[in-house]
Design an enzyme around this catalytic site. Structure first.
Site, mmCIF file in Angstrom:
data_model
loop_
_atom_site.group_PDB
_atom_site.id
_atom_site.type_symbol
_atom_site.label_atom_id
_atom_site.label_comp_id
_atom_site.label_asym_id
_atom_site.label_seq_id
_atom_site.Cartn_x
_atom_site.Cartn_y
_atom_site.Cartn_z
ATOM 1 N N LYS A 164 0.841 -1.213 0.000
ATOM 2 C CA LYS A 164 0.000 0.000 0.000
ATOM 3 C C LYS A 164 0.867 1.251 0.000
ATOM 4 C CE LYS A 164 -3.746 -2.569 2.006
ATOM 5 N NZ LYS A 164 -4.479 -3.060 3.161
ATOM 6 N N GLN A 223 -5.148 -1.541 9.101
ATOM 7 C CA GLN A 223 -4.851 -2.858 8.519
ATOM 8 C C GLN A 223 -5.472 -3.957 9.381
ATOM 9 O OE1 GLN A 223 -3.281 -3.509 5.517
ATOM 10 N NE2 GLN A 223 -3.902 -5.611 5.916
ATOM 11 N N ASP A 226 -11.386 2.321 2.975
ATOM 12 C CA ASP A 226 -11.664 0.889 2.806
ATOM 13 C C ASP A 226 -13.158 0.645 2.592
ATOM 14 O OD1 ASP A 226 -9.923 -1.151 2.550
ATOM 15 O OD2 ASP A 226 -9.626 -1.524 4.690
#
Ligand code: NAP
Length: 284
Positions: free
Chosen positions: A52, A96, A119
Site C-alpha cells: 500500500k 490494517q 476501505d
C-alpha cells in the site's frame, strides 16, 4: 478461454490514478495523504502494508505508516484514529486488518471518520452502497468490477452467483453486481446444493478462503469465474478458491491466483484515496 490479467489492468488503472493525482488542486487544497495504521507484526499484514505504501509512492500520494506494538491498548489505537480524524493533512485512514485479538476491531473501524474511510468499511459507507449511492466502494469488490468492465463482460440480466458473504468482499460485491442489473444469488457455508446453484451461473465469484473449492463440475460451460481467494495449497503454494487447472478450460473468462483480483485491491485503495480527497474538497 481468456485469462483476466489483473496485473495489466492494475498497471493501467494506476497510470490513470497518477494522472488524477497530478491534476489535483494541491496549491489550493493541500497535498493528498493516506495514513495506514498497523498494529502488531503479522507477516502477511506487513507485506500488504508495504504494498500500500509503495502504491501510494507510485501514484504520488503521500503516505504515513503508524506502526503500533502488538500489545497496544484499545485506548491507544483509538487515540491514534481520533488524531488522524482531526488531522487536515490526512485524507484517508486505513486500519490494517486483522488487528490483534484483544482489540475490538468493529469499534475501531466505527471510529474512523466515514469521510476518511478509504476501505469503505464504515457502516455509513456501506449504507450509501446499499441504497445505490456508493461513495467509497470496498477495494476488493471494486477491483472485481473494474476487471469485469475492462474485459467488457456483460452483466445486465446475467445470473451472477457470489459465494461468500463477508462484509469486506461477498456482500458488497453482490450489491455492485445487483446495481449493474445482474440477477444475484449469494451463497455461504450453510447453502444447500451449492454446486447446483453455481452451475446455473453465468458469472461465479468465489470469496471464501477455501483452497481450490470450486471444481469443474460446479461450473457451466462458458461461465465467467472470478476467484477472490488467497489461500495456500497442500504444498504451501499460493492459490485461490477455484481449482484453476480444471475449471479454466470450461470458462469464457477466469482470473488466476496470483495475478487476478489481488493486484487490483491496492490499486482501488489508491483510487478511493483520490475519491475521498475530492469529496472532502467538494471537487466534482
Ligand atoms: P471471511 O470473512 O472469512 O468470509 C468467508 C465467507 O465464506 C463466509 O461468508 C463463509 O460463510 C463463506 N464460506 C466459508 N466456507 C465456505 C464453504 N465451504 N462453502 C460456502 N461458503 C463458505 O473471508 P473474506 O475476508 O471474505 O475472504 C475470502 C477470501 O478472499 C480469503 O481467501 C481471503 O484471503 C481472500 N481475500 C482476498 C483479497 C484480495 O485482495 N485478493 C482481499 C480480501 C480477501 P458463513 O458466512 O456462512 O460463515
Amino acid at each position: 478461454m481468456q485469462i483476466i490479467d489483473g496485473k495489466l489492468v492494475s498497471q493501467e488503472t494506476r497510470k490513470d490514478i497518477a494522472a488524477q493525482v497530478a491534476a489535483l488542486p494541491v496549491d489550493k487544497c493541500g497535498p493528498i495523504g493516506l495514513a495506514v495504521i498497523l498494529v502488531g507484526d503479522n507477516p502477511a499484514s506487513q507485506v500488504y502494508v508495504r504494498n500500500k505504501i509503495n502504491g501510494c509512492a507510485e501514484v504520488g500520494i503521500k503516505s504515513t505508516l503508524i506502526h503500533l506494538p502488538a500489545d497496544s491498548a484499545f485506548d491507544e489505537v483509538m487515540t491514534t484514529i481520533k488524531n488522524l480524524n482531526a488531522d487536515p493533512d490526512v485524507n484517508g485512514i486505513l486500519l490494517q486488518l486483522p488487528v490483534p485479538k484483544h482489540l475490538d476491531e468493529a469499534a475501531l473501524l466505527r471510529a474512523i471518520d466515514p469521510a476518511k474511510d478509504v476501505d469503505g468499511c464504515h457502516y455509513v459507507q456501506k449504507g450509501k452502497l446499499w441504497i445505490g449511492e456508493p461513495e467509497v466502494i470496498p477495494c476488493t469488490p471494486y477491483g472485481v468490477m473494474k476487471l469485469l468492465d475492462y474485459y467488457n463482460i456483460e452483466l445486465q440480466g446475467k445470473n451472477a452467483v457470489v459465494v461468500g458473504r463477508s462484509n469486506l468482499v461477498g456482500k458488497p460485491l453482490a450489491q455492485l453486481l445487483l446495481d449493474r442489473n445482474a440477477t444475484v444469488t449469494i451463497c455461504h457455508s450453510r447453502t444447500r446444493d451449492l454446486g447446483e446453484i453455481t452451475r446455473r451461473a453465468d458469472i461465479v465469484c468465489v470469496a471464501i478462503g477455501v483452497a481450490k473449492f470450486l471444481k469443474a463440475d460446479m461450473v457451466k460451460d462458458g461461465a465467467v469465474v472470478i476467484d477472490v481467494g488467497m489461500d495456500r495449497d497442500e504444498n504451501g503454494k499460493l492459490c485461490g478458491d477455484v481449482d484453476f487447472a480444471n475449471v479454466a478450460e470450461k470458462c469464457s473468462y477466469i482470473t488466476p491466483v496470483p495475478g487476478g483480483v489481488g493486484p487490483m485491491t491496492v490499486t482501488m485503495l489508491l483510487q478511493n484515496t483520490v475519491k475521498v480527497y475530492k469529496v472532502q474538497h467538494g471537487l466534482n
